[in-house]
Motif scaffolding. Structure first.
Motif, PDB file in Angstrom:
ATOM      1  N   ARG A  19     -28.115 -28.902  16.601  1.00  0.00           N
ATOM      2  CA  ARG A  19     -29.627 -28.341  16.807  1.00  0.00           C
ATOM      3  C   ARG A  19     -29.532 -26.942  17.093  1.00  0.00           C
ATOM      4  O   ARG A  19     -30.573 -26.496  17.627  1.00  0.00           O
ATOM      5  CB  ARG A  19     -30.216 -29.220  17.808  1.00  0.00           C
ATOM      6  N   GLU A 418     -49.469 -29.585  13.681  1.00  0.00           N
ATOM      7  CA  GLU A 418     -48.825 -30.365  14.300  1.00  0.00           C
ATOM      8  C   GLU A 418     -48.104 -31.343  13.659  1.00  0.00           C
ATOM      9  O   GLU A 418     -46.999 -31.804  14.018  1.00  0.00           O
ATOM     10  CB  GLU A 418     -49.858 -31.148  15.516  1.00  0.00           C
ATOM     11  N   ASP A 422     -44.123 -31.545  13.524  1.00  0.00           N
ATOM     12  CA  ASP A 422     -43.295 -33.011  13.997  1.00  0.00           C
ATOM     13  C   ASP A 422     -42.394 -33.366  12.740  1.00  0.00           C
ATOM     14  O   ASP A 422     -41.184 -33.708  13.244  1.00  0.00           O
ATOM     15  CB  ASP A 422     -44.549 -34.275  14.163  1.00  0.00           C
ATOM     16  N   PHE A 425     -39.351 -30.680  12.989  1.00  0.00           N
ATOM     17  CA  PHE A 425     -38.579 -30.513  13.867  1.00  0.00           C
ATOM     18  C   PHE A 425     -38.120 -32.050  14.622  1.00  0.00           C
ATOM     19  O   PHE A 425     -37.986 -32.102  15.694  1.00  0.00           O
ATOM     20  CB  PHE A 425     -39.261 -29.849  15.153  1.00  0.00           C
ATOM     21  N   TRP A 454     -34.051 -23.976  20.418  1.00  0.00           N
ATOM     22  CA  TRP A 454     -34.807 -24.937  19.374  1.00  0.00           C
ATOM     23  C   TRP A 454     -36.358 -24.651  19.694  1.00  0.00           C
ATOM     24  O   TRP A 454     -37.116 -24.590  18.760  1.00  0.00           O
ATOM     25  CB  TRP A 454     -34.536 -26.138  19.915  1.00  0.00           C
ATOM     26  N   GLU A 455     -36.806 -24.628  20.896  1.00  0.00           N
ATOM     27  CA  GLU A 455     -38.072 -24.554  20.997  1.00  0.00           C
ATOM     28  C   GLU A 455     -38.706 -23.133  20.804  1.00  0.00           C
ATOM     29  O   GLU A 455     -39.983 -23.043  20.289  1.00  0.00           O
ATOM     30  CB  GLU A 455     -38.417 -24.493  22.491  1.00  0.00           C
ATOM     31  N   THR A 456     -37.784 -22.018  20.964  1.00  0.00           N
ATOM     32  CA  THR A 456     -38.250 -20.977  20.497  1.00  0.00           C
ATOM     33  C   THR A 456     -38.444 -20.625  18.795  1.00  0.00           C
ATOM     34  O   THR A 456     -39.463 -20.087  18.163  1.00  0.00           O
ATOM     35  CB  THR A 456     -37.337 -19.702  20.939  1.00  0.00           C
ATOM     36  N   LYS A 458     -39.222 -23.003  17.229  1.00  0.00           N
ATOM     37  CA  LYS A 458     -40.660 -23.907  16.642  1.00  0.00           C
ATOM     38  C   LYS A 458     -41.716 -22.764  16.908  1.00  0.00           C
ATOM     39  O   LYS A 458     -42.620 -22.798  15.944  1.00  0.00           O
ATOM     40  CB  LYS A 458     -40.925 -24.936  17.742  1.00  0.00           C
ATOM     41  N   LYS A 459     -41.829 -22.025  18.079  1.00  0.00           N
ATOM     42  CA  LYS A 459     -42.955 -20.991  18.052  1.00  0.00           C
ATOM     43  C   LYS A 459     -42.954 -20.092  17.095  1.00  0.00           C
ATOM     44  O   LYS A 459     -43.854 -19.749  16.284  1.00  0.00           O
ATOM     45  CB  LYS A 459     -42.813 -20.420  19.299  1.00  0.00           C
ATOM     46  N   LEU A 743     -38.171 -35.694  21.685  1.00  0.00           N
ATOM     47  CA  LEU A 743     -37.210 -34.816  22.319  1.00  0.00           C
ATOM     48  C   LEU A 743     -37.115 -34.645  23.701  1.00  0.00           C
ATOM     49  O   LEU A 743     -38.327 -34.773  24.285  1.00  0.00           O
ATOM     50  CB  LEU A 743     -37.328 -33.478  21.566  1.00  0.00           C
ATOM     51  N   THR A 745     -37.342 -32.811  27.142  1.00  0.00           N
ATOM     52  CA  THR A 745     -37.556 -31.402  27.822  1.00  0.00           C
ATOM     53  C   THR A 745     -36.562 -30.876  28.637  1.00  0.00           C
ATOM     54  O   THR A 745     -36.007 -31.491  29.571  1.00  0.00           O
ATOM     55  CB  THR A 745     -38.915 -31.593  28.886  1.00  0.00           C
ATOM     56  N   PRO A 769     -31.047 -28.905  22.799  1.00  0.00           N
ATOM     57  CA  PRO A 769     -32.225 -29.898  22.931  1.00  0.00           C
ATOM     58  C   PRO A 769     -31.622 -31.218  22.292  1.00  0.00           C
ATOM     59  O   PRO A 769     -31.038 -31.208  21.508  1.00  0.00           O
ATOM     60  CB  PRO A 769     -33.257 -29.207  21.785  1.00  0.00           C
TER      61      PRO A 769
END
Length: 1377
Positions: A19, A418, A422, A425, A454-456, A458-459, A743, A745, A769
């Motif tokens: 990941r 969304e 989902d 990711f 990972w979160e970045t 996604k953005k 996932l 946090t 993540p």
């Protein structure tokens, strides 16, 4: 305890997706200065791997450790991986310029000290010598969570050196490189590379040992001479073909005894075995002999033939040959047999036929063949077979991971963005690499994407797709539906892009088998996946139709009848599964998510199927159901197999009693991030399969209820037992599926440690993540699971992967199973601050799970607290309270698990919760809950006292003074009550809320309050706290004026002693004034106070007794001094005068404050010029006024003869004294004013014999100052004789003579009123007299000096006149008598 569920022979593929967005490869380029061969031959990508010899031993540093590699063009990627520890610097990308890696051109071997990697390209050979892990970490006990990989220092190797690299010599004009290769290390350490020469035969290149000097040697093995003798002459090329028949397609090497055998499977379908030592071909066998119906094959050259070797002590050396024949491939397993005289032959063991798919790779073990194919639709196919005991050539299935769904179903209530996010990711579908590549293409490759979290990522994906959508829009307004359609269009476009890349990355390249642990891995272009044994239930549900409908038996039940029924039932379930349309499957999933009844949802799906049964699917199912003899027992067997409920606590039978080294090895077993991902995804995969299984089972049960034909007598059991159990299983597996994909946090460390409470489990900080299940397995579950497995296992030596991983997966699923008693999973979520995930977990189990209900409410309360929803949290905590005595987690929380469970445990629970509420700062809720807890503590005064104290504290903190006072009065413990009272006093004083403090009634606590305030007053700094004033107000409020007066008097006394400042003096004056006022309010008989003790000798409660120098107890004198109003008045006046002095002359503050007596003060006041004040002081203390008059006279003298400066100064002190009259007619000087002040004082303070005049005149005369007329006139009217004496004392003869003359005249009747003589000398008037003594002295003095003769004569004459008159008057008086 049910350890692992029943296993089948099949396997399931689990992908260990990474990941991180980019794999961290270190890139190294090797350039030997070669140019690319003309023709540009492309070799296919390939992959392989190597397992350490001791990878199956628990106590080895190389346990569960391997190296896998993949080649593509001129690059080889090498990765070292361990299932037990994370390896650092474990990935290397080696780029060999202008060379192409041969398929399978990487060979790895280990020696005692090194791991040696031999690499073959079409132009070069290379050798990498790396340290062996046992040499890097010499100690057996490695306790680090991370270890260095063997590739850590690979950058330090000089790979261009002749010791590491060499070019393959090629004949002039040759354009093709070798087609196959094999490599090995000899016992002497030489590196040998066997290459299939394009011209036929085998070229062997040898590099000397890496630690010795030497040159490379080249040897060519050709058939020409030797083989003619053995097999007769054969043409070098097959008819019509340019390439030679002995062109090797696949090479393999095996060292046996003191020789090395090179096996070559050639283009002419023959297998040749060469002796490297003797450089002869020892054997040649035509493989087509083992292939039936091989007509048409002989004449054409072989293309995709493969050769593999496997050696075991029991069977010796086995060879597996794959003959790639169009439309039918065949595996032939042969055993090498040595005959006499160094001759060898092959014994045929087995021939196995494979389907017509394209073989990518295959592997041979001592018992099995594993094959990897791509079918016509480019899908991966993996199978294996036991070549000795296979029944009718039946291959065992491996269920490979299907590609992500091509179409994404979006519900009407779902947001397209969304839903797609989902899908993209979710932990199971796409690798980060696929998403990154798709994103780069989508952005049209404008910039290279860095290593994003990972979160970045996604953005970034969201922004990219939304920007694309925005830029394509021309209109400014749309309907909601149009915008939704646009979203679906653009997101599906990006999703399709990701699918393409994921498919490319999932291209299979090879198989990797570990003979020591029996682990099989699938090596793909972008990642590695692992094959895990399949549970029997999952096996039946996932099996391909041709397998499912041919299998008669299942290990789910030992009873053959039940087993047959189970198989039939699963076949029906598969028909149901195929019949359920996508939209209904989605509705069923939504029903589970929204906590609707699974039974009702299944009924709805069934109604839909019945209504739309165009293909008579339901009829087919009904027909099949007729074949099941006892459906209820078959269902019960399946449900029993899937139910993970267990009574045991995780952690096994107790602690392991093995040695330290075993314990340390166990503590790391399956602990690396790869193992964590694989095991948790296996749980997820199992949950996903079983959700569908249970869904279909429920639908089938509903169908049974409708039909009821062959289960009429069992309908009740179905309705009341099996359907609820199936529904429960469905909900449970849905929960497992949800948490496996949820996932975690990432939480900053400081927050983690701030929120982590000691009662929770150890927290593991997330490095990348991960799902919440991975977090749980890593931080809590793994240790318990490993301990449990090994506590029930005798041998800890070998790590058998299929058996071990099945046990770990089952035990992990059991720990997550909500109906089991353990509560570690929610605890772990709480300990790692995963509040949102924990809330969702509790929500999902709420309606149907009856285990740990109270514990779940408690956890939910914790989540609400963390999110700032205090009221909801309180509600949850209260609901949990009823379960405290029943649930192990709550008992552990209250510390009551060792002790007997009593009613007090609920109080303990309340205390825990109260502490929690206090930690997050919710005092209102603390008060609420504590009030509730008091009702539980009816018979426990100690707890009641503690709770009331808590309530008091928080009311006080909130500023609820009245409620705090109420709580204080309710407290049953007097010592706690006093503590609270003390706190109340101190806090209200600090807040200056004195009104409240004074007005409370203090029933039965009056003396304590006074004592507290007094002790505080005497203990703290007088200027910063006003406890004395508070006490004064307290007494005044209760009309206790004497005590109020005493308090203020004591305050004043201490101010005088301790605060030597002007402000202190001011306060002291005010204190004495207040004290005076208090006593004036009392009847005079009672207007007195007791003199407070001086010094710090107040008796404080609890103070130790004091001793004198001899060690005896010091006896405090029992004398009591009473002070009356007049005493207070004196103190007040003295204090007032001190203040006055300090105000007018600040330097005297320190001298006078608190210590100067009245007499001293008079002197100081006079010096300063404060005569009014000095007069007042003298009058109060009944002191002589003489010092005042003398002082004022002296000041007048100084002014009279002083300069202008003294005049200016004089105005200051003159202003401080009040003159009775003001002269406005003329301008007056300071001197005039001073004389006027003196005159007014003499006038207002007369004495009997005018002693004040006398002392003033004396002062003036002593300084030689002429007396002012007004003073002489005034004094001679009072005491002329005294004035005469003063004149004489200071030799003022003329003035004295003048005075006597005037006085005699007055007696004679001329100006008698100026001397205070009522009537002059006459017979009728009263008697008169003269100071003869003084006059005689005057006359004597005048007579003695010649200069004063005239005055003398004049005076003598006047006296003679007087005596005559006296004589006459006397006579007349006598006559009159």
């Amino acid at each position: 305890v049910k350890m692992a569920a029943v296993l089948e022979r099949s396997f399931i593929e689990i992908c260990g997706f990474e990941r991180e967005t980019l794999p961290r490869f270190r890139e190294i380029t090797v350039n030997l200065g070669l140019t690319a061969l003309p023709g540009g031959v492309k070799y296919p990508d390939s992959a392989g791997g190597f397992h350490y010899e001791e990878s199956g031993k628990l106590l080895s540093i190389t346990s569960n450790r391997c190296i896998h590699w993949s080649t593509s063009g001129d690059t080889v990627q090498l990765v070292e991986q361990s299932l037990d520890t994370n390896l650092l610097n474990n990935a290397v990308k080696l780029k060999i310029t202008h060379c192409h890696l041969l398929p399978g051109g990487v060979h790895i071997q280990e020696t005692l000290n090194n791991v040696i990697i031999l690499i073959v390209t079409n132009q070069t050979v290379h050798r990498l010598v790396l340290p062996h892990p046992t040499r890097m970490y010499r100690s057996e006990l490695v306790t680090e969570l991370q270890m260095q990989s063997i590739f850590t220092d690979v950058g330090k190797l000089s790979l261009q050196d002749p010791a590491h690299s060499a070019a393959i010599p090629s004949p002039v004009g040759q354009t093709a490189g070798p087609s196959a290769s094999a490599a090995w290390l000899s016992h002497q350490g030489e590196a040998h590379y066997a290459l299939a020469s394009p011209a036929g035969g085998i070229l062997v290149i040898t590099l000397p040992p890496h630690d010795t000097q030497g040159s490379i040697t080249i040897l060519e093995l050709k058939r020409s001479s030797v083989m003619q003798r053995l097999a007769g002459w054969m043409p070098t090329a097959i008819r019509g073909e340019q390439s030679p028949g002995d062109l090797a397609l696949s090479l393999a090497v095996r060292e046996l005894e003191d020789d090395t055998f090179i096996f070559a499977l050639c283009q002419d379908h023959k297998l040749r075995m060469w002796s490297y030592r003797d450089q002869v071909c020892l054997m040649e066998t035509d493989m087509l002999e083992y292939m039936p119906a091989c007509r048409g094959v002989k004449g054409s050259p072989g293309q995709g033939h493969r050769l593999r070797l496997a050696f075991s002590p029991s069977t010796g050396l086995c060879l597996a040959v794959y003959l790639a024949v169009p439309s039918r491939g065949q595996f032939t397993v042969l055993q090498l047999v040595a005959t006499d005289n160094n001759r060898y032959s092959l014994d045929h063991i087995s021939s196995l036929f494979a389907t017509q798919e394209t073989l990518v790779d295959f592997a041979l073990t001592s018992t099995d063949i594993w094959g990897l194919w791509l079918d016509d639709t480019n899908q991966t196919v993996v199978k294996y077979i036991n070549f000795e005991h296979s029944t009718a050539g039946q291959w065992n299935q491996v269920f490979v991971q299907p590609a992500p769904e091509e179409e994404v179903h979006i519900g009407a209530d779902q947001d397209p963005r969304e839903t797609y996010l989902d899908m993209l990711f979710s932990p199971l579908r796409f690798t980060a690499s696929a998403i990154v590549k798709a994103l780069q293409i989508y952005r049209r490759g404008t910039e290279r994407i860095a290593d994003l979290p990972w979160e970045t990522l996604k953005k970034e994906v969201t922004v990219a797709v939304e920007n694309e959508l925005q830029s394509s829009v021309t209109e400014f307004e749309f309907s909601q539906e149009e915008y939704r359609q646009l979203q679906v269009e653009f997101w599906s476009k990006f999703y399709a892009c990701c699918l393409q890349y994921q498919e490319a990355l999932a291209t299979p390249l090879g198989l990797l088998l570990n003979p020591h642990t029996h682990m099989v891995c699938l090596l793909k272009k972008g990642f590695v996946s692992f094959l895990l044994p399949c549970f029997a239930v999952d096996h039946m549900y996932l099996s391909f139709d041709e397998y499912l409908f041919s299998e008669e038996d299942t290990p789910v039940s030992e009873d053959p009848e039940v087993a047959r029924d189970v198989m039939q039932l699963v076949q029906c379930l598969r028909l149901v599964s195929d019949a359920v349309p996508g939209d209904m499957a989605y509705e069923m999933e939504k029903a589970l998510e929204h906590l609707q009844s699974p039974e009702r949802a299944a009924e709805m799906v069934l109604e839909n199927l019945l209504a739309n049964d165009n293909e008579n699917v339901i009829e087919d199912i009904q027909n099949k159901l007729q074949d099941i003899r006892n459906p209820v027992s078959a269902m019960a067997a399946l449900i029993r197999e899937m139910d993970l409920e267990t009574d045991s606590e995780p952690g096994g039978e107790g602690p392991l009693t093995t040695g330290l080294s075993v314990r340390i090895s166990l503590s790391q077993l399956y602990g690396s991030s790869v193992a964590v991902a694989v095991i948790c995804q296996a749980v997820c995969q199992m949950a996903m399969t079983r959700v569908l299984f249970c869904r279909d089972l429920l639908i089938l049960q509903q169908l049974y209820l409708r039909l009821g034909d062959n289960v009429r007598d069992q309908l009740l059991q179905l309705q009341q037992d099996l359907i609820p159990r199936s529904s429960h299983l469905l909900s449970s597996y849905y929960l497992l599926k949800h948490i496996s994909q949820s996932l975690a946090t990432a939480v900053p460390l400081d927050i983690m440690y701030a929120h982590t409470h000691p009662r929770y489990t150890d927290t593991t900080v997330m490095l990348s993540p991960q799902t919440v299940v991975e977090l749980f397995y890593q931080s809590v579950a793994r240790k318990a699971i490993v301990t449990q497995i090994y506590s029930q296992q005798q041998s800890t030596a070998l790590l058998h992967w299929p058996q071990m991983v099945s046990s770990v997966v089952t035990l992990l699923a059991q720990q997550l199973w909500p109906n089991n008693p353990g509560f570690q999973f929610p605890e772990c979520l709480m300990g790692n601050c995963q509040y949102t995930q924990l809330q969702e977990y509790v929500r999902l189990i709420g309606p149907w799970c009856q285990v740990n209900v109270g514990s779940c409410r408690f956890m939910l309360g914790q989540c609400y607290l963390a999110n700032g929803e205090g009221q909801k949290a309180l509600q949850c905590f209260q609901e949990a309270a009823t379960e405290v005595e029943k649930e192990e987690f709550l008992l552990r929380l209250t510390g009551a698990e060792e002790e007997e469970v009593t009613a007090a445990s609920r109080l303990q629970y309340y205390n825990k919760v109260l502490r929690l509420l206090e930690d997050v700062g919710l005092p209102e809720l603390v008060i609420h809950l504590a009030t509730l807890a008091i009702t539980e503590a009816v018979n426990d005064p100690r707890s009641q006292a503690a709770l009331w104290t808590r309530i008091f504290k928080h009311h006080l903190d909130l500023g609820h003074n009245s409620q705090a006072y109420e709580a204080l009065t309710q407290n049953p413990d007097s010592s706690r009550q006093l503590d609270c009272l003390r706190q109340l006093v101190v806090v209200l004083c600090e807040r200056s809320q004195l009104q409240d403090l004074v007005q409370f009634s203090y029933v039965n606590l009056h003396d304590e309050v006074v004592s507290i305030i007094e002790s505080r007053a005497r203990a703290v700094d007088l200027m910063s706290h006003n406890y004395y004033e508070l006490l004064y107000a307290f007494h005044i409020n209760r009309h206790n004026y004497r005590k109020a007066g005493t308090v203020m008097f004591e305050y004043g006394m201490r101010l005088g002693r301790e605060v030597r400042t002007q402000l202190g003096l001011q306060k002291q004056v005010n204190c004495y004034l207040a004290s005076l006022n208090c006593l004036r309010l009392i009847r005079p008989d009672y207007a007195w106070i007791v003199q407070p003790s001086s010094g710090a000798v107040y008796e404080r409660p609890g103070a130790s007794p004091k001793r004198n120098y001899d060690g005896e107890f010091a006896t405090v004198s029992g004398q009591i001094d009473i002070l009356e109003l007049k005493d207070l008045q004196k103190e007040y006046t003295l204090a007032r005068s001190r203040l006055n002095l300090a105000q007018h002359h600040p330097p005297t503050v320190c001298c006078v404050a608190g210590s100067a007596s009245a007499v001293e003060m008079v002197t100081l006041l006079v010096q300063t010029g404060l005569f009014d004040c000095a007069l007042s002081l003298c009058q109060t203390f009944k002191l002589s006024l003489t010092p005042i008059f003398e002082g004022l006279a002296f000041k007048c003298i100084k002014l009279q003869y002083g300069g202008e400066e003294s005049q200016n100064e004089a105005w200051n002190w003159l202003a401080a004294n009040q003159l009775s009259t003001i002269i406005t007619t003329k301008e007056s000087s300071a001197t005039d004013e001073a004389w006027r002040l003196l005159a007014s004082y003499l006038e207002t303070h007369p004495t009997q014999n005018a002693q004040h005049h006398r002392c003033v005149i004396n002062k003036l005369l002593s300084h030689g100052v002429p007396l002012p007329d007004w003073m002489v006139n005034t004094y001679k009217g009072v005491d002329a004789a005294a004035l005469l004496r003063l004149y004489l004392n200071y030799d003022l003869l003329e003035e004295a003579a003048e005075l006597v003359l005037e006085y005699v005249d007055a007696l004679l009747g001329k100006g008698h009123q100026y001397f205070g003589i009522e009537r002059p000398l006459s017979a009728t008037a009263s008697l008169v007299w003269l100071p003869y003594t003084s006059i005689d002295q005057l006359l004597q003095a005048l007579n003695e000096t010649q200069t004063n003769a005239s005055i003398y004569n004049k005076l003598q004459d006047k006296l003679n006149d007087y005596h005559k008159l006296v004589d006459q008057t006397t006579r007349r008086r006598l006559q009159a008598q």
